[in-house]
Write a protein that holds these residues in place. Structure first.
Motif, PDB file in Angstrom:
ATOM      1  N   UNK A   1       0.822  -1.209   0.000  1.00 41.65           N
ATOM      2  CA  UNK A   1       0.000   0.000   0.000  1.00 41.65           C
ATOM      3  C   UNK A   1       0.857   1.260   0.000  1.00 41.65           C
ATOM      4  N   UNK A   2       2.027   1.198   0.599  1.00 38.79           N
ATOM      5  CA  UNK A   2       2.914   2.357   0.613  1.00 38.79           C
ATOM      6  C   UNK A   2       3.473   2.620  -0.776  1.00 38.79           C
TER       7      UNK A   2
ATOM      8  N   UNK B   1      -3.937   1.565  -3.998  1.00 43.08           N
ATOM      9  CA  UNK B   1      -4.297   0.168  -3.777  1.00 43.08           C
ATOM     10  C   UNK B   1      -5.291   0.017  -2.629  1.00 43.08           C
ATOM     11  N   UNK B   2      -5.323   0.987  -1.716  1.00 45.26           N
ATOM     12  CA  UNK B   2      -6.332   0.950  -0.653  1.00 45.26           C
ATOM     13  C   UNK B   2      -7.731   1.008  -1.252  1.00 45.26           C
TER      14      UNK B   2
ATOM     15  N   UNK C   1      -3.547   7.874   5.162  1.00 48.08           N
ATOM     16  CA  UNK C   1      -3.240   9.280   4.881  1.00 48.08           C
ATOM     17  C   UNK C   1      -2.400   9.435   3.618  1.00 48.08           C
ATOM     18  N   UNK C   2      -1.722   8.378   3.189  1.00 50.14           N
ATOM     19  CA  UNK C   2      -0.915   8.456   1.969  1.00 50.14           C
ATOM     20  C   UNK C   2      -1.773   8.597   0.722  1.00 50.14           C
ATOM     21  N   UNK C   3      -3.068   8.342   0.849  1.00 48.03           N
ATOM     22  CA  UNK C   3      -3.958   8.565  -0.302  1.00 48.03           C
ATOM     23  C   UNK C   3      -3.920  10.018  -0.759  1.00 48.03           C
TER      24      UNK C   3
ATOM     25  N   UNK D   1     -13.475   9.123   5.508  1.00 46.71           N
ATOM     26  CA  UNK D   1     -13.345  10.471   6.076  1.00 46.71           C
ATOM     27  C   UNK D   1     -12.502  11.368   5.184  1.00 46.71           C
ATOM     28  N   UNK D   2     -11.573  10.783   4.446  1.00 51.40           N
ATOM     29  CA  UNK D   2     -10.728  11.562   3.558  1.00 51.40           C
ATOM     30  C   UNK D   2     -11.457  11.965   2.286  1.00 51.40           C
TER      31      UNK D   2
END
Length: 340
Positions: free
Chosen positions: A176-177, A182-183, A210-212, A247-248
């Protein structure tokens, strides 16, 4: 594949392998064939480098499509005559008989990828190992290859298909990083296939969510549209809510359960499921309930607030003008029904 030596994918794979050899069907076409789902894209992988693939395609009398060659991908078409053979149709049909369409396939050289810290753009090099190529893929159910005779499955993707589980290849946080989108893809596959998400992958989705923010909103929209139009959109949305991703993307929707209680969120999911399986209808069903989370009490007020939320969401996700208008109209129609 499932002891069906004459499956369409088998025939297509052998037809491609006759031009580019060795060639392995890979990813979604293998996954969906195993699941008995329609296949829309036929992707192949090979140890041959792009120049060799292009030369082989030309020598076979096919026209190579080279737009993706610098990334290792060469496309070509299996023409109607070849498709007639694959479909078991006569080669001399009646003059008015419909011709099967040509099938476009893409062949990509084995690749390995190395990601630098805080970068989603990998350093890509061509490889010679099928297992290495499969190891760079996101989920085990997509890390499957087929050579026309047997499935190559180094990460137990077939077992996960049977278990109906989306599981990362290797370390889920690393996967995912590498690409935070991919999330959303994990949730989208859960919604499309009716699968659950492996507990380690779900935990990684929450930890890396949060990386999204480093991914373009246009790419968010592509995945969210596919998720919402899927047969199990409610499961995909619930997964996004549980791991904090909702939430994002749509904080007002994520607030429904907190502000109005779990029943309000569950009712929203039921409305989404009951709506036609189009992105516009499903977006309207989801966002049309958000007026409640903002504290609106009367139906007219709730409708107007929901439309404001829809426009704000749409601007953020780069909706087209037509999408804005369609979703607003559907929310108004629902609000009118509620007020009656």
């Amino acid at each position: 594949m499932h002891n069906d030596a004459h499956s369409f994918l088998t025939q297509v794979t052998l037809a491609v392998d006759a031009i580019v050899s060795p060639a392995y069907a890979v990813g979604g076409c293998v996954r969906d064939t195993l699941l008995g789902r329609p296949v829309h894209d036929y992707d192949f992988t090979t140890p041959m480098n792009p120049d060799q693939v292009e030369r082989a395609v030309r020598e076979a009398g096919r026209h190579p499509y080279l737009a993706g060659k610098r990334f290792g991908t060469v496309g070509f078409k299996l023409p109607p005559a070849a498709m007639r053979t694959l479909a078991g149709l006569p080669q001399d049909p009646a003059p008015d008989a419909p011709q099967p369409p040509a099938l476009f396939v893409e062949v990509t050289t084995f690749r390995s990828e190395e990601y630098q810290p805080d970068s989603r753009k990998p350093l890509v090099s061509f490889g010679t190992s099928l297992v290495e190529d499969l190891s760079r893929r996101d989920f085990t159910i997509n890390a499957l290859a087929f050579d026309g005779r047997e499935v190559h499955d180094p990460f137990d993707g077939e077992k996960d298909l049977k278990r109906k589980v989306v599981r990362a290849v290797g370390d889920p946080i690393a996967r995912l990083s590498e690409d935070p989108l991919r999330t959303l893809r994990a949730a989208r596959f859960a919604a499309q296939l009716g699968f659950s998400v492996d507990s380690e992958l779900a935990a990684a989705m929450e930890k890396t969510r949060v990386r999204l923010a480093t991914v373009s909103h246009e790419r968010w929209l592509i995945e969210m549209d596919k998720l919402l139009a899927a047969p199990h959109a409610d499961a995909g949305l619930e997964l996004l809510r549980e791991c904090g991703v909702l939430r994002l993307i749509i904080p007002e929707a994520a607030s429904l359960a907190l502000v109005c209680g779990s029943n309000a969120w569950e009712e929203t999911l039921r409305r989404v499921q009951a709506a036609p399986q189009t992105p516009e209808a499903r977006w309207a069903a989801l966002l049309g309930c958000c007026g409640q989370a903002a504290g609106a009490q009367e139906p007219d007020e709730a409708c107007e607030v929901s439309i404001e939320v829809a426009h704000r969401t749409g601007y953020g996700l780069r909706w087209s003008k037509a999408r804005h208008q369609a979703v607003e109209q559907l929310i108004r129609e629902r609000g009118a029904d509620t007020a009656r």
